[in-house]
Motif scaffolding. Structure first.
Motif, PDB file in Angstrom:
ATOM      1  N   ASP A 105      -6.045  -2.157   4.410  1.00  0.00           N
ATOM      2  CA  ASP A 105      -5.850  -1.143   3.486  1.00  0.00           C
ATOM      3  C   ASP A 105      -7.000   0.190   3.791  1.00  0.00           C
ATOM      4  OD1 ASP A 105      -4.130  -2.712   1.963  1.00  0.00           O
ATOM      5  OD2 ASP A 105      -5.523  -3.634   0.812  1.00  0.00           O
TER       6      ASP A 105
ATOM      7  N   GLU B  89       8.500  -0.705   0.824  1.00  0.00           N
ATOM      8  CA  GLU B  89       7.616  -1.263   1.597  1.00  0.00           C
ATOM      9  C   GLU B  89       7.184  -0.346   2.714  1.00  0.00           C
ATOM     10  OE1 GLU B  89      11.571  -2.237   3.048  1.00  0.00           O
ATOM     11  OE2 GLU B  89      10.480  -2.805   1.290  1.00  0.00           O
TER      12      GLU B  89
ATOM     13  N   LEU C 223       3.887  -2.527   5.685  1.00  0.00           N
ATOM     14  CA  LEU C 223       3.396  -3.571   6.064  1.00  0.00           C
ATOM     15  C   LEU C 223       4.394  -4.645   6.794  1.00  0.00           C
ATOM     16  CD1 LEU C 223       2.552  -4.163   2.318  1.00  0.00           C
ATOM     17  CD2 LEU C 223       0.967  -3.974   4.057  1.00  0.00           C
TER      18      LEU C 223
ATOM     19  N   ALA D  51      -1.212  -3.984   7.217  1.00  0.00           N
ATOM     20  CA  ALA D  51      -0.591  -2.517   6.825  1.00  0.00           C
ATOM     21  C   ALA D  51      -1.191  -1.831   8.043  1.00  0.00           C
ATOM     22  CB  ALA D  51      -1.822  -2.227   5.579  1.00  0.00           C
TER      23      ALA D  51
END
Length: 126
Positions: free
Chosen positions: A4, A29, A45, A50
């Motif tokens: 993230d 997504e 993702l 990520a």
């Protein structure tokens, strides 16, 4: 590095760039960042982590892949012109932000002069 954080660094830089905006043409997504309708970055993702996929000059893409194990050919993209950053902890924030800026400059340089929000030759370099 948390995946993230990698996307946060990339997103924060992209949101600062003149004329840049995000949309989701491939579904919720994947966030695609564009300038004047042309894509320069995707946050996804899709590989289980990520990742950040960026436009890159072919010679730069090759050198970056050789220098950093966390940089691989662009996932689901033209492998010559795109790179994907993986969150393995080896990439520094400054490098990620510079790669986002360079991807943006490459796309802006390909626009007609009248549609360019900045001069790609000097933007981000002074």
């Amino acid at each position: 590095m948390d995946s993230d954080i990698l996307q946060h660094w990339a997103r924060a830089r992209a949101e600062e760039l003149p004329g840049a905006y995000a949309d989701q043409p491939f579904g919720p997504e994947v966030d695609v960042f564009r300038v004047r309708e042309r894509m320069f970055m995707a946050l996804s993702l899709s590989t289980g982590a990520a990742t950040v996929t960026l436009k890159a000059a072919p010679e730069d893409a090759e050198a970056l892949r050789a220098a950093f194990p966390a940089i691989i050919p662009g996932y689901h993209m033209n492998k010559r012109h795109w790179i994907t950053l993986r969150p393995d902890g080896s990439l520094e924030q400054d490098l990620v932000q510079e790669l986002v800026t360079e991807a943006y400059r490459l796309v802006v340089a390909g626009l007609p002069r009248t549609r360019r929000p900045v001069d790609p030759e000097i933007f981000g370099r002074i």
